[in-house]
Design a protein around this motif. Structure first.
Motif, PDB file in Angstrom:
ATOM      1  N   MET A 130       0.812  -1.220   0.000  1.00 23.69           N
ATOM      2  CA  MET A 130       0.000   0.000   0.000  1.00 23.69           C
ATOM      3  C   MET A 130       0.846   1.271   0.000  1.00 23.69           C
ATOM      4  SD  MET A 130      -3.217  -0.970   2.372  1.00 23.69           S
ATOM      5  CE  MET A 130      -4.153   0.368   1.686  1.00 23.69           C
ATOM      6  N   LYS A 131       2.150   1.130   0.148  1.00 26.62           N
ATOM      7  CA  LYS A 131       3.020   2.302   0.141  1.00 26.62           C
ATOM      8  C   LYS A 131       3.150   2.823  -1.288  1.00 26.62           C
ATOM      9  CE  LYS A 131       5.743   1.117   4.166  1.00 26.62           C
ATOM     10  NZ  LYS A 131       7.072   0.782   4.679  1.00 26.62           N
ATOM     11  N   PRO A 132       3.353   4.130  -1.430  1.00 29.17           N
ATOM     12  CA  PRO A 132       3.537   4.670  -2.784  1.00 29.17           C
ATOM     13  C   PRO A 132       4.765   4.054  -3.437  1.00 29.17           C
ATOM     14  CG  PRO A 132       3.312   6.430  -1.166  1.00 29.17           C
ATOM     15  CD  PRO A 132       3.401   5.158  -0.416  1.00 29.17           C
ATOM     16  N   ARG A 133       4.650   3.770  -4.705  1.00 29.89           N
ATOM     17  CA  ARG A 133       5.792   3.212  -5.438  1.00 29.89           C
ATOM     18  C   ARG A 133       5.914   3.925  -6.770  1.00 29.89           C
ATOM     19  NH1 ARG A 133       3.901  -1.113  -8.992  1.00 29.89           N
ATOM     20  NH2 ARG A 133       1.678  -1.331  -8.664  1.00 29.89           N
ATOM     21  N   ARG A 134       7.130   3.990  -7.235  1.00 27.40           N
ATOM     22  CA  ARG A 134       7.405   4.671  -8.494  1.00 27.40           C
ATOM     23  C   ARG A 134       7.175   3.699  -9.640  1.00 27.40           C
ATOM     24  NH1 ARG A 134      10.564   9.361  -9.330  1.00 27.40           N
ATOM     25  NH2 ARG A 134      10.960   9.615 -11.538  1.00 27.40           N
ATOM     26  N   ILE A 135       6.483   4.149 -10.636  1.00 29.06           N
ATOM     27  CA  ILE A 135       6.182   3.337 -11.805  1.00 29.06           C
ATOM     28  C   ILE A 135       7.152   3.726 -12.912  1.00 29.06           C
ATOM     29  CG2 ILE A 135       4.410   2.682 -13.483  1.00 29.06           C
ATOM     30  CD1 ILE A 135       3.724   1.980 -10.557  1.00 29.06           C
ATOM     31  N   ALA A 136       7.848   2.735 -13.454  1.00 31.14           N
ATOM     32  CA  ALA A 136       8.791   2.983 -14.534  1.00 31.14           C
ATOM     33  C   ALA A 136       8.021   3.261 -15.820  1.00 31.14           C
ATOM     34  CB  ALA A 136       9.711   1.793 -14.726  1.00 31.14           C
ATOM     35  N   ILE A 137       8.543   4.177 -16.587  1.00 30.22           N
ATOM     36  CA  ILE A 137       7.931   4.524 -17.871  1.00 30.22           C
ATOM     37  C   ILE A 137       8.742   3.858 -18.960  1.00 30.22           C
ATOM     38  CG2 ILE A 137       7.319   6.391 -19.443  1.00 30.22           C
ATOM     39  CD1 ILE A 137       7.181   8.201 -16.940  1.00 30.22           C
ATOM     40  N   ASP A 138       8.080   3.008 -19.753  1.00 32.13           N
ATOM     41  CA  ASP A 138       8.756   2.353 -20.861  1.00 32.13           C
ATOM     42  C   ASP A 138       8.990   3.362 -21.967  1.00 32.13           C
ATOM     43  OD1 ASP A 138       8.754  -0.074 -19.580  1.00 32.13           O
ATOM     44  OD2 ASP A 138       6.862  -0.724 -20.480  1.00 32.13           O
ATOM     45  N   ALA A 139      10.180   3.315 -22.532  1.00 32.61           N
ATOM     46  CA  ALA A 139      10.490   4.202 -23.660  1.00 32.61           C
ATOM     47  C   ALA A 139       9.708   3.714 -24.870  1.00 32.61           C
ATOM     48  CB  ALA A 139      11.977   4.208 -23.951  1.00 32.61           C
ATOM     49  N   ALA A 140       9.169   4.623 -25.638  1.00 32.43           N
ATOM     50  CA  ALA A 140       8.399   4.253 -26.830  1.00 32.43           C
ATOM     51  C   ALA A 140       9.337   3.614 -27.842  1.00 32.43           C
ATOM     52  CB  ALA A 140       7.716   5.470 -27.421  1.00 32.43           C
TER      53      ALA A 140
END
Length: 155
Positions: A130-140
């Motif tokens: 439930m803790k905030p987590r960083r979501i990785a952004i996939d490069a297009a």
């Protein structure tokens, strides 16, 4: 002075906040006085708290602490001594119930009774999921050069 508020517009536009609105409605109703023992709530750190309740004259076997979902309940009950005739009685040594609303994920770590003060330590422990987590952004992916569809070619 407290006034009664209508929270129904909030119910229509929110999901999952019922407990908060119920708590606000309960606190908006004026209480008929404070019949329990006096207490302090202390914030010790970012996620740790302490409740200190004045219970002079009570022993640990006359006090009961119950941790229910989102609620901490402290009961005190002393046996009445029928042989004593009071000329003046001002000490609040009768039975009492004191309730504290707890936030989600607040745990009771322990309690101790010392010098007429009941101390209850609490911590807020948010589960890892439930803790905030960083979501990785996939490069297009790079676009391949467009291929021309062959059509009728005039010769």
């Amino acid at each position: 002075m407290r006034t009664n508020m209508d929270f129904s517009p909030f119910y229509r536009s929110s999901v999952g906040f019922d407990r908060i609105f119920d708590l606000l409605e309960r606190t908006a109703v004026p209480q008929n006085g404070d019949n329990g023992p006096h207490y302090d709530i202390v914030k010790l750190g970012e996620d740790s708290y302490r409740i200190v309740i004045a219970v002079p004259g009570y022993s640990d076997d006359e006090l009961t602490i119950t941790h229910e979902p989102n609620m901490l309940v402290i009961n005190g009950a002393r046996p009445e001594n029928e042989d004593v005739q009071y000329l003046h009685r001002a000490l609040a040594l009768g039975p009492f119930v004191r309730r504290f609303e707890l936030a989600d994920h607040v745990n009771v770590n322990g309690a101790k009774l010392e010098n007429g003060l009941l101390t209850i330590d609490l911590t807020k422990e948010i589960p890892e999921e439930m803790k905030p987590r960083r979501i990785a952004i996939d490069a297009a992916p790079t676009a391949e050069p467009s291929k021309q569809i062959e059509g009728n070619v005039a010769a």
